[in-house]
Each structure stands twice: as structure tokens, then as C-alpha cells.
Scaffold this motif. Sequence first.
Motif, PDB file in Angstrom:
ATOM      1  N   ALA A 147       2.452  -0.680 -15.412  1.00 13.76           N
ATOM      2  CA  ALA A 147       2.862  -2.055 -15.117  1.00 13.76           C
ATOM      3  C   ALA A 147       3.181  -2.223 -13.635  1.00 13.76           C
ATOM      4  O   ALA A 147       2.787  -3.213 -13.001  1.00 13.76           O
ATOM      5  CB  ALA A 147       4.072  -2.431 -15.970  1.00 13.76           C
ATOM      6  N   ALA A 148       3.900  -1.249 -13.058  1.00 18.66           N
ATOM      7  CA  ALA A 148       4.264  -1.324 -11.643  1.00 18.66           C
ATOM      8  C   ALA A 148       3.028  -1.265 -10.758  1.00 18.66           C
ATOM      9  O   ALA A 148       2.887  -2.060  -9.818  1.00 18.66           O
ATOM     10  CB  ALA A 148       5.228  -0.196 -11.302  1.00 18.66           C
ATOM     11  N   ARG A 149       2.130  -0.367 -11.066  1.00 21.49           N
ATOM     12  CA  ARG A 149       0.897  -0.272 -10.275  1.00 21.49           C
ATOM     13  C   ARG A 149       0.048  -1.520 -10.433  1.00 21.49           C
ATOM     14  O   ARG A 149      -0.631  -1.953  -9.489  1.00 21.49           O
ATOM     15  CB  ARG A 149       0.119   0.979 -10.668  1.00 21.49           C
ATOM     16  N   GLY A 150       0.089  -2.113 -11.618  1.00 19.30           N
ATOM     17  CA  GLY A 150      -0.650  -3.355 -11.847  1.00 19.30           C
ATOM     18  C   GLY A 150      -0.105  -4.493 -10.997  1.00 19.30           C
ATOM     19  O   GLY A 150      -0.867  -5.271 -10.413  1.00 19.30           O
ATOM     20  N   ARG A 151       1.222  -4.598 -10.935  1.00 24.01           N
ATOM     21  CA  ARG A 151       1.832  -5.653 -10.103  1.00 24.01           C
ATOM     22  C   ARG A 151       1.474  -5.457  -8.637  1.00 24.01           C
ATOM     23  O   ARG A 151       1.168  -6.429  -7.929  1.00 24.01           O
ATOM     24  CB  ARG A 151       3.359  -5.625 -10.269  1.00 24.01           C
ATOM     25  N   GLU A 206       0.841  -1.210   0.000  1.00 25.77           N
ATOM     26  CA  GLU A 206       0.000   0.000   0.000  1.00 25.77           C
ATOM     27  C   GLU A 206       0.873   1.256   0.000  1.00 25.77           C
ATOM     28  O   GLU A 206       0.575   2.237  -0.694  1.00 25.77           O
ATOM     29  CB  GLU A 206      -0.913  -0.010   1.221  1.00 25.77           C
ATOM     30  N   GLN A 207       1.976   1.234   0.744  1.00 27.72           N
ATOM     31  CA  GLN A 207       2.882   2.379   0.756  1.00 27.72           C
ATOM     32  C   GLN A 207       3.588   2.545  -0.591  1.00 27.72           C
ATOM     33  O   GLN A 207       3.860   3.668  -1.031  1.00 27.72           O
ATOM     34  CB  GLN A 207       3.920   2.230   1.874  1.00 27.72           C
ATOM     35  N   LEU A 208       3.877   1.435  -1.263  1.00 25.82           N
ATOM     36  CA  LEU A 208       4.469   1.507  -2.599  1.00 25.82           C
ATOM     37  C   LEU A 208       3.496   2.146  -3.591  1.00 25.82           C
ATOM     38  O   LEU A 208       3.900   2.945  -4.445  1.00 25.82           O
ATOM     39  CB  LEU A 208       4.869   0.111  -3.075  1.00 25.82           C
ATOM     40  N   ARG A 209       2.232   1.803  -3.470  1.00 20.40           N
ATOM     41  CA  ARG A 209       1.217   2.425  -4.335  1.00 20.40           C
ATOM     42  C   ARG A 209       1.142   3.926  -4.083  1.00 20.40           C
ATOM     43  O   ARG A 209       1.038   4.724  -5.022  1.00 20.40           O
ATOM     44  CB  ARG A 209      -0.146   1.770  -4.093  1.00 20.40           C
ATOM     45  N   GLU A 210       1.197   4.313  -2.807  1.00 26.11           N
ATOM     46  CA  GLU A 210       1.175   5.741  -2.484  1.00 26.11           C
ATOM     47  C   GLU A 210       2.443   6.430  -2.979  1.00 26.11           C
ATOM     48  O   GLU A 210       2.412   7.613  -3.355  1.00 26.11           O
ATOM     49  CB  GLU A 210       1.015   5.932  -0.973  1.00 26.11           C
ATOM     50  N   ALA A 211       3.556   5.702  -2.969  1.00 22.78           N
ATOM     51  CA  ALA A 211       4.807   6.278  -3.476  1.00 22.78           C
ATOM     52  C   ALA A 211       4.686   6.604  -4.961  1.00 22.78           C
ATOM     53  O   ALA A 211       5.154   7.662  -5.413  1.00 22.78           O
ATOM     54  CB  ALA A 211       5.961   5.308  -3.234  1.00 22.78           C
ATOM     55  N   TRP A 212       4.060   5.715  -5.723  1.00 20.69           N
ATOM     56  CA  TRP A 212       3.854   5.999  -7.151  1.00 20.69           C
ATOM     57  C   TRP A 212       2.931   7.211  -7.333  1.00 20.69           C
ATOM     58  O   TRP A 212       3.151   8.043  -8.221  1.00 20.69           O
ATOM     59  CB  TRP A 212       3.286   4.789  -7.874  1.00 20.69           C
ATOM     60  N   ASP A 213       1.908   7.303  -6.492  1.00 18.74           N
ATOM     61  CA  ASP A 213       1.031   8.481  -6.550  1.00 18.74           C
ATOM     62  C   ASP A 213       1.830   9.754  -6.305  1.00 18.74           C
ATOM     63  O   ASP A 213       1.633  10.779  -6.958  1.00 18.74           O
ATOM     64  CB  ASP A 213      -0.087   8.368  -5.501  1.00 18.74           C
ATOM     65  N   GLN A 214       2.760   9.675  -5.341  1.00 16.69           N
ATOM     66  CA  GLN A 214       3.569  10.850  -5.027  1.00 16.69           C
ATOM     67  C   GLN A 214       4.557  11.161  -6.141  1.00 16.69           C
ATOM     68  O   GLN A 214       4.877  12.331  -6.394  1.00 16.69           O
ATOM     69  CB  GLN A 214       4.304  10.648  -3.698  1.00 16.69           C
ATOM     70  N   VAL A 215       5.073  10.123  -6.812  1.00 13.73           N
ATOM     71  CA  VAL A 215       5.945  10.338  -7.978  1.00 13.73           C
ATOM     72  C   VAL A 215       5.213  11.177  -9.021  1.00 13.73           C
ATOM     73  O   VAL A 215       5.756  12.144  -9.572  1.00 13.73           O
ATOM     74  CB  VAL A 215       6.392   8.993  -8.588  1.00 13.73           C
ATOM     75  N   ILE A 216       3.967  10.806  -9.285  1.00  6.27           N
ATOM     76  CA  ILE A 216       3.167  11.534 -10.271  1.00  6.27           C
ATOM     77  C   ILE A 216       2.907  12.962  -9.796  1.00  6.27           C
ATOM     78  O   ILE A 216       3.007  13.928 -10.565  1.00  6.27           O
ATOM     79  CB  ILE A 216       1.843  10.792 -10.536  1.00  6.27           C
ATOM     80  N   ALA A 217       2.568  13.116  -8.496  1.00  6.31           N
ATOM     81  CA  ALA A 217       2.317  14.450  -7.941  1.00  6.31           C
ATOM     82  C   ALA A 217       3.562  15.325  -8.027  1.00  6.31           C
ATOM     83  O   ALA A 217       3.486  16.507  -8.368  1.00  6.31           O
ATOM     84  CB  ALA A 217       1.846  14.332  -6.493  1.00  6.31           C
ATOM     85  N   ASP A 218       4.730  14.736  -7.727  1.00  4.96           N
ATOM     86  CA  ASP A 218       5.982  15.503  -7.802  1.00  4.96           C
ATOM     87  C   ASP A 218       6.282  15.918  -9.236  1.00  4.96           C
ATOM     88  O   ASP A 218       6.806  17.012  -9.480  1.00  4.96           O
ATOM     89  CB  ASP A 218       7.148  14.669  -7.265  1.00  4.96           C
ATOM     90  N   PHE A 219       5.977  15.040 -10.183  1.00  3.40           N
ATOM     91  CA  PHE A 219       6.241  15.345 -11.590  1.00  3.40           C
ATOM     92  C   PHE A 219       5.396  16.526 -12.065  1.00  3.40           C
ATOM     93  O   PHE A 219       5.869  17.406 -12.787  1.00  3.40           O
ATOM     94  CB  PHE A 219       5.954  14.111 -12.450  1.00  3.40           C
ATOM     95  N   ILE A 220       4.143  16.565 -11.606  1.00  2.00           N
ATOM     96  CA  ILE A 220       3.227  17.626 -12.023  1.00  2.00           C
ATOM     97  C   ILE A 220       3.475  18.919 -11.247  1.00  2.00           C
ATOM     98  O   ILE A 220       3.098  20.014 -11.684  1.00  2.00           O
ATOM     99  CB  ILE A 220       1.755  17.160 -11.826  1.00  2.00           C
ATOM    100  N   ALA A 221       4.150  18.824 -10.095  1.00  2.00           N
ATOM    101  CA  ALA A 221       4.302  19.958  -9.175  1.00  2.00           C
ATOM    102  C   ALA A 221       4.818  21.251  -9.809  1.00  2.00           C
ATOM    103  O   ALA A 221       4.371  22.338  -9.409  1.00  2.00           O
ATOM    104  CB  ALA A 221       5.194  19.561  -8.003  1.00  2.00           C
TER     105      ALA A 221
END
Length: 289
Positions: A241-245, A195-210
Motif C-alpha cells: 500500500a505504501a509503495r502504491g501511494r 523517490e528516496q522514500l521508495r528507496e527507503a522501503w527497498d532498504q527496509v526489505i533488504a535489512d529484513f532479509i540481511a
Amino acid sequence: MITGALRSRFAREMTKLDLNATPMELVKTRDRKAQSFFRVEFVGYPGQPLGEILSEGEHSCVALAAFLAELVTSRDHSGIVFDDPMSSLDHIYRERVAKRLVEEARHRQVVIVTHDLGFLFEVKREAEADDVAVHYQHVKRRMKTPGHVTDDLPLKAKEAPALVNALRTELKDIKGQLDTVSEAKRVILVKGVIEQLREAWDQVIADFIAPVLGRFDNKIKGNSLFKLLVLTQDDVDLIKAARGRLSEGLHNASGALNPAEVSHDALSSEVTVIHEFIEGLKKRSTQAS
């Protein structure tokens, strides 16, 4: 005494918080035991209660302006503490108050206690823009015991690199546990990490858009749109793919009577994927700038 300096400072504080749509002033009400008491009144409407005209958020900002006016006109540079000051404010006033408190932090220690992530990010943005140092502490409850303090932001407020590093550290700590604990505890540990890994990907996307739209921000910075051009279809495919796994690891298919256990190596590998993606994206973004 309601001095000219105090009146003038109150007017300046009202301007800083952009509260001049309805003119207000400080008015002395009474003296008691060698102390002068004052209140804020509408100019030209003496005795009119502010609460009947102003919203709760505006009322809070006027009170803050009066407090800061009195504080600044004194010669005392002691620290000030605000306990969740922005709970009733909309995003417009939150930004102005964050800016004003960061400005005051140049002259004295300002301590803000809040559970509001939106306001935390407002203060963080203003402090970074003003080059004002901020020290973060996270106070949390563990089981039924409150008061556990760490010198860091909570996980939900960390940027992606810090969040990934925290996950990597936690995985190292539980490396020897996954094969020795009970099945139930193993499932709890693994699913918590996933679950924390999924949130990390969400934060990656948020940081990219920041650079264009920051987290909890209401300002779109159009002149930074070019920074989004570094994202490719391969990046999108890698994220999907990562989020799918991770989703598969968190929610086993209904037909899987004997699902394969998620190994520690697999979890570590997912952390590595995120880390390498962040570093690669950072490098490309720097080159694009």
C-alpha cells in the motif's frame, strides 16, 4: 635483501588470500643504488610472466600479498592508503582482501577509497564481525564542484533507520519552502523525496532479509531463516500500500488533468509509516531471537 623472513611472510600472505593453487615465490632480480628489487615467480618456472597465467584479479591479489609481506616485515607502523583496490576482482577475492585489510587495521590505520558499494559492504561486514572501528566519509560532487565531504555513508549505503532519519531531517528543512517556491521547483522537490522514500522501503526489505542474505553478499545463512517468520501478511499489505501511494505520487495517472499536489504533511506521514514499521519489525525480530 630477500630475507627468509620476507619469503616466509609472502607465503603467509598468499595463504591468507588463498592463492596457493599455483606456488609462487619472491626472487631477487637486481641491486640498484643500495636498493634490492624483487619479483614474484612461479616455483619451478623461472622467467614465466605471471600475466600470461593469472587473471587480472589474481595478479592484483599477488601484488597485494607482496606489498603486505614487505610492509609487515618492516618495523614501520605507518598508515596505508588503497585507491579503489578491488575494481578488477570477483566476489571471492573481494571477500578475502576485505578480510585481510580489516585484519591489518588492527595494527595500523588503513584508508580505503572506493566507489564500489559491493566492496564497501564487504569491508563493513568484516569490520563488524572483527569488532574493528570504521570511520566513513563520503566525497561527492555538487553541480560542477567536487570535494564536498560528509562524515557519513552515502544515502545508497545507509541502512533503513539512518536513511529514514535523513529523510525526516530533510523534510524539516524544506517545510516552509513547498508553498512558496515555483510549481516546477515544488515538483522537483516532492518527486525527489518520493523517490528516496521508495528507496527507503527497498532498504527496509533488504535489512529484513540481511540476517539470511546480506546486501551484496554471496553467503546464505540458513540458520537465520527463522528470523523471516516474523513477517506477516499485514506487513506485506502495508508495504504494498505504501509503495502504491508513492508510485501514484511519482507518476500521476494519464487521465488526471489536474492532479492533487502532494503535501508536506503527506510526505511526513509516509516517513512516519516507514519509521513505525521498522521499529515494530525490530521489536518482533528481537523477541523471535
